[in-house]
Design a protein around this motif. Structure first.
Motif, mmCIF file in Angstrom:
data_model
loop_
_atom_site.group_PDB
_atom_site.id
_atom_site.type_symbol
_atom_site.label_atom_id
_atom_site.label_comp_id
_atom_site.label_asym_id
_atom_site.label_seq_id
_atom_site.Cartn_x
_atom_site.Cartn_y
_atom_site.Cartn_z
ATOM 1 N N GLU A 444 0.828 -1.206 0.000
ATOM 2 C CA GLU A 444 0.000 0.000 0.000
ATOM 3 C C GLU A 444 0.872 1.270 0.000
ATOM 4 O O GLU A 444 0.625 2.210 -0.751
ATOM 5 C CB GLU A 444 -0.891 -0.026 1.259
ATOM 6 N N SER A 445 1.911 1.257 0.824
ATOM 7 C CA SER A 445 2.675 2.499 0.946
ATOM 8 C C SER A 445 3.506 2.774 -0.308
ATOM 9 O O SER A 445 3.696 3.913 -0.700
ATOM 10 C CB SER A 445 3.529 2.514 2.219
ATOM 11 N N CYS A 446 3.988 1.716 -0.951
ATOM 12 C CA CYS A 446 4.702 1.927 -2.215
ATOM 13 C C CYS A 446 3.744 2.449 -3.294
ATOM 14 O O CYS A 446 4.130 3.246 -4.146
ATOM 15 C CB CYS A 446 5.382 0.650 -2.695
ATOM 16 N N ALA A 447 2.492 1.980 -3.226
ATOM 17 C CA ALA A 447 1.499 2.460 -4.178
ATOM 18 C C ALA A 447 1.305 3.961 -4.014
ATOM 19 O O ALA A 447 1.231 4.707 -4.983
ATOM 20 C CB ALA A 447 0.173 1.736 -3.968
ATOM 21 N N GLU A 448 1.274 4.407 -2.735
ATOM 22 C CA GLU A 448 1.053 5.828 -2.461
ATOM 23 C C GLU A 448 2.254 6.680 -2.814
ATOM 24 O O GLU A 448 2.125 7.772 -3.358
ATOM 25 C CB GLU A 448 0.677 6.020 -0.987
ATOM 26 N N LYS A 449 3.451 6.140 -2.505
ATOM 27 C CA LYS A 449 4.677 6.889 -2.794
ATOM 28 C C LYS A 449 4.838 7.164 -4.287
ATOM 29 O O LYS A 449 5.334 8.196 -4.695
ATOM 30 C CB LYS A 449 5.893 6.105 -2.289
ATOM 31 N N GLY A 450 4.409 6.186 -5.099
ATOM 32 C CA GLY A 450 4.475 6.386 -6.540
ATOM 33 C C GLY A 450 5.887 6.429 -7.093
ATOM 34 O O GLY A 450 6.125 6.954 -8.168
ATOM 35 N N ASP A 451 6.817 5.834 -6.350
ATOM 36 C CA ASP A 451 8.203 5.795 -6.830
ATOM 37 C C ASP A 451 8.383 4.504 -7.644
ATOM 38 O O ASP A 451 8.852 3.493 -7.145
ATOM 39 C CB ASP A 451 9.134 5.819 -5.596
ATOM 40 N N PHE A 452 7.986 4.565 -8.897
ATOM 41 C CA PHE A 452 7.957 3.343 -9.696
ATOM 42 C C PHE A 452 9.273 3.135 -10.419
ATOM 43 O O PHE A 452 9.808 4.046 -11.029
ATOM 44 C CB PHE A 452 6.795 3.399 -10.689
ATOM 45 N N GLN A 453 9.786 1.897 -10.342
ATOM 46 C CA GLN A 453 11.137 1.671 -10.870
ATOM 47 C C GLN A 453 11.186 0.890 -12.168
ATOM 48 O O GLN A 453 12.254 0.669 -12.693
ATOM 49 C CB GLN A 453 11.971 0.989 -9.785
ATOM 50 N N ASN A 454 10.056 0.452 -12.629
ATOM 51 C CA ASN A 454 10.049 -0.195 -13.947
ATOM 52 C C ASN A 454 8.654 -0.107 -14.546
ATOM 53 O O ASN A 454 7.716 0.353 -13.892
ATOM 54 C CB ASN A 454 10.535 -1.648 -13.846
ATOM 55 N N GLU A 455 8.540 -0.555 -15.792
ATOM 56 C CA GLU A 455 7.268 -0.469 -16.518
ATOM 57 C C GLU A 455 6.148 -1.192 -15.786
ATOM 58 O O GLU A 455 5.016 -0.741 -15.750
ATOM 59 C CB GLU A 455 7.425 -1.070 -17.915
ATOM 60 N N GLY A 456 6.510 -2.354 -15.212
ATOM 61 C CA GLY A 456 5.507 -3.151 -14.523
ATOM 62 C C GLY A 456 4.928 -2.410 -13.328
ATOM 63 O O GLY A 456 3.724 -2.404 -13.105
#
Ligand code: ANZ
Ligand code: ZN
Length: 817
Positions: A444-456
């Motif tokens: 959940e928290s990674c979803a909120e942070k929005g710090d995406f590291q690849n296309e997936g």
């Protein structure tokens, strides 16, 4: 009477091959490799089916022949062991699928060994082994990273009795492929693989491989590339010409933009959003709703069936505007238009489309001919012709007018060029236990942070890769999916709850598992280096062994397994993991073996022939020979236990040949012909004719009762791919100490295979009047025909039919006039 103890001989050679590792191969740059592949079996509880050996024996013959041609031959085997039957058995018995699988594999291995296949047993693989599925999961993560895996809520095929989602391919005529029950639609969030992004590559790749034509055609049709255009039709409501009403648009996909002037009505699929959007404006909304409800009960397949009478309801109060001529035309809803193809809506051109023609005829809709050359009162005209009734397109050819119409639409902003594919993305989730866990966690928290590291991660906010592979299947108490349709993994708390590999926070695992097709989508790669723990296989091994030189399997796998595995391979090539884009250089297919009554063999019909019984009674060599002798390899053949007696007799005669081995015997001409024929037939998979030819040879020697040692040895060599145990045994008896498996394939002498000719006299009414030179083996019919055509003979006949024609073989044709 028994001529030899085949059980003893077969066992002896199987043990020797195993002890001596006769068929284990190593990467050897000094030798040319040849990679022979068969579809690995699903290790069911029922054991091997007599259908398996058809493909396995054929490819064993090819593998053995290629070894004798001096090639370094890889012929591996393994087990495709995840999937429903084992899981359903586990549910029934409460036993762990892992244990059941282990037992089933042991049984399959025993059976396969009893048939004398020349597999490299050191390369055995099992898709349910964590050492194997570690790499299945790894490939999935690469797909995810590269934006080819995405989660999507969509209507899936849902089998209420198996309680699982099914891929389109697993639904046969609206029924579940596994249990036969009716399939429903259900919304479910699913992992999808974007195979459609590879549609063009999958098509192009077919140009460079040698597949049986029907396999190529089936793949092309499945991918279903259609070139055409999207066209926007304006939507008008009766009496409402306000600006907002005019904003409504209906977009259609057509492969025939050249016929736009002939579009006399539009049709939307029952699921199309337009119906809901114009709810308040459709005058007969109740009627429309009822129709939509009925349509929902039918499968796609029923809906598009050509012979079926088409039904539909007009959306009263609504009109579409044909952008070509601004004419107002009716809009219908009909279930022959599918929601899942194109835009889910069509323009109808009844003059030139058969379905539209029938529909228009039934409901009295207009028809305008726009391609000349047919008679549209008789039926839709589908052919090519000149364009008519089409303003600026008139007089052009269909092809030119297509281009011109697309250009015109694009210029006016009323449409655009569009290529469509029938191919759908691959539903990659199953709500089942017995499959590879999908190695992703939701945070959940990674979803909120929005710090995406690849296309997936970008495409699937919150989903983070768990790269600590293999992610092993946990033990569970019950193997049933939950009633809500979740995988049983959802109820294993300690497994479900985990920490996020990215931020260390609380996260939960994906509980869906991969479909049965996953493990088989890359297994040919694993065989080349099956114990590698740091890569799916080493680059060197892949470079040396891949691609598969010859892959044989069932036609039923052409559109699923074959396409999926090509997709994965092309993808792995694109990211630099494998050296060739196409995994299989050559693909052939065998026909099915039907039960004695001509029906398909199946457990439920109780007509399956178990190879164990046959091996016990007749021997593996006899079974192998019989299966190859039954009929043309690519066609369905009917099992006949009696047929085994014939090949058994043949083997007995081969045993007897030993007694006829003598010194100073001339080379046998039939043997040379047989060597040539068998060698060529194996390449063509014409196994039945090569067995027939060997039988002919053996009959001849049995008659003349003499054969030289050299001829006997050469005969054993060509027999050995078919009946390897007996060939090895007799080879040894002749004094050889090495296995026959690596002997060079014998060559034949061109001079020995030439047919001899003889001079035959021609007698008419008792007097020799002529002679003719013919092949010594000419048939009676052929020589009579040749003789009667001769000028001299014709003169004597004076136009009459001869009273009598007699042929004395090799000497004389006597004619009585
Ligand atoms: C007008 C037209 C005129 C068409 C004509 C054909 C012949 P393929 O080749 O399979 O791609 N179509 C489009 N979407 C559809 C859907 N969702 N359900 C059912 N039919 C659909 O077929 C493309 C053609 O099938 C399209 O071209 C459309 O009909 C129809 F003389 O448009 B045609
Ligand atoms: Zn996180």
């Amino acid at each position: 009477m028994e001529k030899y103890n085949f059980s003893k001989i077969e066992k002896k050679w199987q043990e020797k091959w195993e002890e001596n590792k006769t068929f284990e191969v190593k990467l050897d740059e000094s030798k040319e490799k040849f990679y022979v592949l068969v579809e690995f079996p699903y290790p069911s509880g029922a054991g091997l089916h007599v259908g398996h050996p058809r493909s396995y024996t054929a490819m064993d013959i090819i593998a053995r022949k290629k070894r004798m041609d001096g090639k370094n031959v890889l012929y591996p085997i393994g087990y495709d062991a995840f999937g429903l039957p084992t899981e359903n058995y586990a549910i029934k018995t409460g036993r762990a699928p892992k244990e059941v699988t282990k037992e089933n594999i042991a049984n399959f291995r025993r059976q396969l060994k009893s048939l004398g296949f020349s597999f490299d047993w050191s390369r055995e693989i099992d898709t349910t082994d964590p050492k194997y599925y570690k790499w299945t999961q790894w490939i999935f993560l690469q797909l995810f990273k590269n934006g080819l895996a995405y989660k999507k809520s969509m209507p899936i095929n849902w089998c209420p009795s198996c309680k699982t989602g099914l891929a389109n391919e697993e639904v046969v005529n609206g029924a579940c492929e596994r249990c036969g029950g009716e399939v429903e639609k259900r919304d479910k969030s699913q992992w999808m693989l974007a195979i459609t992004k590879y549609a063009d590559k999958l098509l192009d790749g077919l140009e460079n491989v040698d597949y049986v034509e029907r396999a190529k055609t089936q793949q092309r049709n499945w991918i279903g590339k259609s070139e055409g255009a999207l066209v926007k039709f304006g939507i008008k409501q009766k009496g409402d010409f306000s600006a907002s009403a005019q904003d409504d648009m209906l977009e259609v996909f057509t492969t025939r933009p050249d016929t736009l002037f002939g579009a006399t009505y539009c049709v939307v699929s029952p699921e199309h959003s337009l119906v809901e959007e114009l709810k308040g404006k459709i005058e007969n909304f109740d009627e429309v709703l009822e129709y939509i409800k009925q349509a929902g009960l039918k499968s796609d397949l029923e809906r598009v069936e050509l012979q079926k009478e088409k039904t539909g309801v007009e959306l009263k109060g609504i009109k579409a505007v044909n952008p070509a001529n601004n004419e107002e035309i009716p809009v219908w809803v009909a279930d022959y238009v599918l929601a899942t193809y194109g835009t889910g809506a069509i323009m109808s051109v009844p003059a030139h489309d058969q379905r539209d023609w029938e529909f228009a005829g039934k409901y009295g809709l207009d028809m305008v001919e726009v391609i000349s050359g047919g008679d549209i009162l008789e039926g839709a005209f589908l052919g090519e012709g000149g364009v008519v009734n089409s303003d600026f397109l008139n007089e052009l050819s269909s092809k030119e007018s297509k281009e011109k119409m697309i250009a015109w639409l694009e210029e006016k902003g009323l449409g655009e060029r569009k290529t469509n594919f029938k191919l759908r993305d691959w539903v990659f989730s199953r709500q089942r236990y017995w499959g590879e866990p999908i190695p992703l966690v939701y945070c959940e928290s990674c979803a909120e942070k929005g710090d995406f590291q690849n296309e997936g991660e970008k495409q699937n906010p919150g989903w983070i890769m768990d790269e600590n592979l293999p992610l092993e299947l946990p033990e569970v108490e019950k193997y049933e999916p939950t009633d809500s349709g979740e995988s049983p993994l959802a109820s294993v708390e300690e497994w479900l709850k985990t920490t996020c590999p990215r931020c260390g926070g609380e996260a939960h695992r994906e509980t869906d598992t991969m479909p049965n097709w996953a493990g088989s989508s890359w297994y040919s790669l694993r065989y080349v280096d099956n114990n590698n723990d740091t890569a799916l296989a080493s680059p060197e091994a892949l470079k040396y062994w891949m691609p598969v030189d010859w892959y044989n399997g069932g036609m039923e796998h052409t559109t699923l397994h074959l396409l999926y595995s090509r997709f994965w391979n092309i993808f792995l090539y694109d990211i630099g993991v494998v050296p060739q884009s196409e995994p299989y250089q050559k693909r052939t297919s065998h026909g099915m073996i039907l039960a004695e009554n001509g029906e398909k063999m199946s457990k439920s019909r109780g007509n399956v022939v178990n190879p164990d019984e046959i091996v016990e009674k007749f021997g593996a060599d006899a079974l192998r020979l019989y299966i190859m002798f039954m009929g043309p390899f690519d066609q369905a053949v009917v099992w006949d236990t009696n047929g085994l007696k014939g090949v058994k007799r043949f083997l007995d005669k081969v045993v007897n040949l030993q007694e006829f081995v003598k010194k100073d015997v001339k080379q046998n001409k039939t043997l040379h012909k047989t060597i040539k024929k068998v060698g060529e037939d194996i390449e063509e998979m014409s196994f039945n004719t090569s067995v027939a030819k060997m039988m002919e040879f053996v009959n001849e020697i049995t008659k003349v009762q003499e054969i030289s040692k050299e001829d006997m040895e050469n005969f054993l060599k060509i027999l050995s791919p078919f009946a390897p145990h007996l060939a090895e045994e007799l080879w040894e008896k002749l004094g050889n100490t090495e296995s026959i498996a690596y002997e060079l394939w014998p060559s034949y002498d061109e001079n020995m295979i030439k047919d001899e000719t003889v001079k035959v006299g021609i007698q008419i009414n008792g007097k020799v009047r002529d002679d003719i030179e013919v092949p010594a083996e000419i048939s009676e019919e052929e020589i009579k025909e040749l003789v009667l055509q001769r000028e001299k003979v014709q003169k004597w006949l004076e136009g009459n039919e001869p009273k009598k024609v007699i042929y004395v073989k090799g000497r004389l044709v006597s004619i009585v006039v």
